[in-house]
Write a protein that holds these residues in place. Structure first.
Motif, PDB file in Angstrom:
ATOM      1  N   ALA A   1      -5.558 -62.967  -1.553  1.00  0.00           N
ATOM      2  CA  ALA A   1      -4.661 -62.600  -2.656  1.00  0.00           C
ATOM      3  C   ALA A   1      -4.001 -61.249  -2.388  1.00  0.00           C
ATOM      4  CB  ALA A   1      -5.441 -62.566  -3.968  1.00  0.00           C
ATOM      5  N   MET A   2      -4.783 -60.292  -1.915  1.00  0.00           N
ATOM      6  CA  MET A   2      -4.228 -58.968  -1.640  1.00  0.00           C
ATOM      7  C   MET A   2      -3.228 -59.022  -0.489  1.00  0.00           C
ATOM      8  SD  MET A   2      -6.969 -56.011  -2.338  1.00  0.00           S
ATOM      9  CE  MET A   2      -5.621 -54.906  -2.062  1.00  0.00           C
TER      10      MET A   2
ATOM     11  N   TRP B   1      -1.939 -53.646 -10.094  1.00  0.00           N
ATOM     12  CA  TRP B   1      -1.379 -54.426 -11.204  1.00  0.00           C
ATOM     13  C   TRP B   1      -0.369 -55.438 -10.673  1.00  0.00           C
ATOM     14  CZ3 TRP B   1      -2.736 -55.378 -16.001  1.00  0.00           C
ATOM     15  CH2 TRP B   1      -3.578 -54.484 -16.658  1.00  0.00           C
ATOM     16  N   GLN B   2       0.537 -54.979  -9.817  1.00  0.00           N
ATOM     17  CA  GLN B   2       1.564 -55.863  -9.264  1.00  0.00           C
ATOM     18  C   GLN B   2       0.947 -56.945  -8.377  1.00  0.00           C
ATOM     19  OE1 GLN B   2       5.133 -55.610  -9.556  1.00  0.00           O
ATOM     20  NE2 GLN B   2       4.713 -54.206 -11.228  1.00  0.00           N
ATOM     21  N   LEU B   3      -0.040 -56.565  -7.551  1.00  0.00           N
ATOM     22  CA  LEU B   3      -0.679 -57.545  -6.672  1.00  0.00           C
ATOM     23  C   LEU B   3      -1.437 -58.588  -7.478  1.00  0.00           C
ATOM     24  CD1 LEU B   3      -2.003 -55.247  -3.793  1.00  0.00           C
ATOM     25  CD2 LEU B   3       0.176 -56.474  -3.952  1.00  0.00           C
TER      26      LEU B   3
ATOM     27  N   PHE C   1       1.060 -60.944  -9.099  1.00  0.00           N
ATOM     28  CA  PHE C   1       1.588 -61.871  -8.103  1.00  0.00           C
ATOM     29  C   PHE C   1       0.578 -62.977  -7.802  1.00  0.00           C
ATOM     30  CE2 PHE C   1       2.294 -63.285  -3.738  1.00  0.00           C
ATOM     31  CZ  PHE C   1       3.634 -63.637  -3.793  1.00  0.00           C
ATOM     32  N   ALA C   2      -0.715 -62.621  -7.825  1.00  0.00           N
ATOM     33  CA  ALA C   2      -1.777 -63.588  -7.539  1.00  0.00           C
ATOM     34  C   ALA C   2      -2.110 -64.457  -8.749  1.00  0.00           C
ATOM     35  CB  ALA C   2      -3.034 -62.858  -7.073  1.00  0.00           C
ATOM     36  N   GLY C   3      -1.462 -64.211  -9.890  1.00  0.00           N
ATOM     37  CA  GLY C   3      -1.714 -65.000 -11.086  1.00  0.00           C
ATOM     38  C   GLY C   3      -2.937 -64.554 -11.866  1.00  0.00           C
TER      39      GLY C   3
ATOM     40  N   ARG D   1     -10.302 -57.794 -10.938  1.00  0.00           N
ATOM     41  CA  ARG D   1     -10.921 -58.529  -9.825  1.00  0.00           C
ATOM     42  C   ARG D   1     -10.623 -57.852  -8.483  1.00  0.00           C
ATOM     43  NH1 ARG D   1     -10.251 -65.003  -8.612  1.00  0.00           N
ATOM     44  NH2 ARG D   1     -11.325 -64.953  -6.616  1.00  0.00           N
ATOM     45  N   LEU D   2      -9.380 -57.460  -8.286  1.00  0.00           N
ATOM     46  CA  LEU D   2      -9.022 -56.797  -7.040  1.00  0.00           C
ATOM     47  C   LEU D   2      -9.634 -55.398  -6.950  1.00  0.00           C
ATOM     48  CD1 LEU D   2      -5.289 -57.882  -6.617  1.00  0.00           C
ATOM     49  CD2 LEU D   2      -7.345 -58.873  -5.583  1.00  0.00           C
TER      50      LEU D   2
END
Length: 101
Positions: free
Chosen positions: A27-28, A42-44, A47-49, A55-56
């Motif tokens: 995802a990252m 936040w943006q990543l 983008f990953a839904g 989580r990241l």
């Protein structure tokens, strides 16, 4: 490019102890390679839904992996890619302008 990204991620899967960490890595990486306005968590996550970056953030802060082994494998991957006769390496250390002094 998706196939190449998956091959790279699969080549380091065993560095990560949990399947969730492997998913977070993908995802990252997808987010970092995507055309998102800013490359923050936040943006990543968006983008990953994912609804938020928790989580990241947990992946980066708490997940268990061998950082030295990961670094070495990514280095080996990059060196192998640069052996092509038409290979080009571009180092770009640009970043967002920070506020404050």
């Amino acid at each position: 490019m998706e196939g190449e990204l998956e091959a790279l991620c699969a080549s380091v899967d065993d560095v990560f102890a949990r399947p969730a960490s492997r998913e977070n890595l993908r995802a990252m990486m997808r987010g970092l390679l995507a055309e998102v306005p800013r490359k923050n968590l936040w943006q990543l996550a968006e983008f990953a839904g994912q609804p938020n970056p928790d989580r990241l953030q947990g992946f980066l802060a708490k997940a268990a992996w061998d950082a030295d082994e990961l670094r070495d494998r990514v280095r080996d991957y990059a060196v192998a890619a640069l052996t092509a006769p038409d290979a080009v390496l571009i180092a770009d250390e640009t970043g967002d302008i920070k506020k404050g002094t």
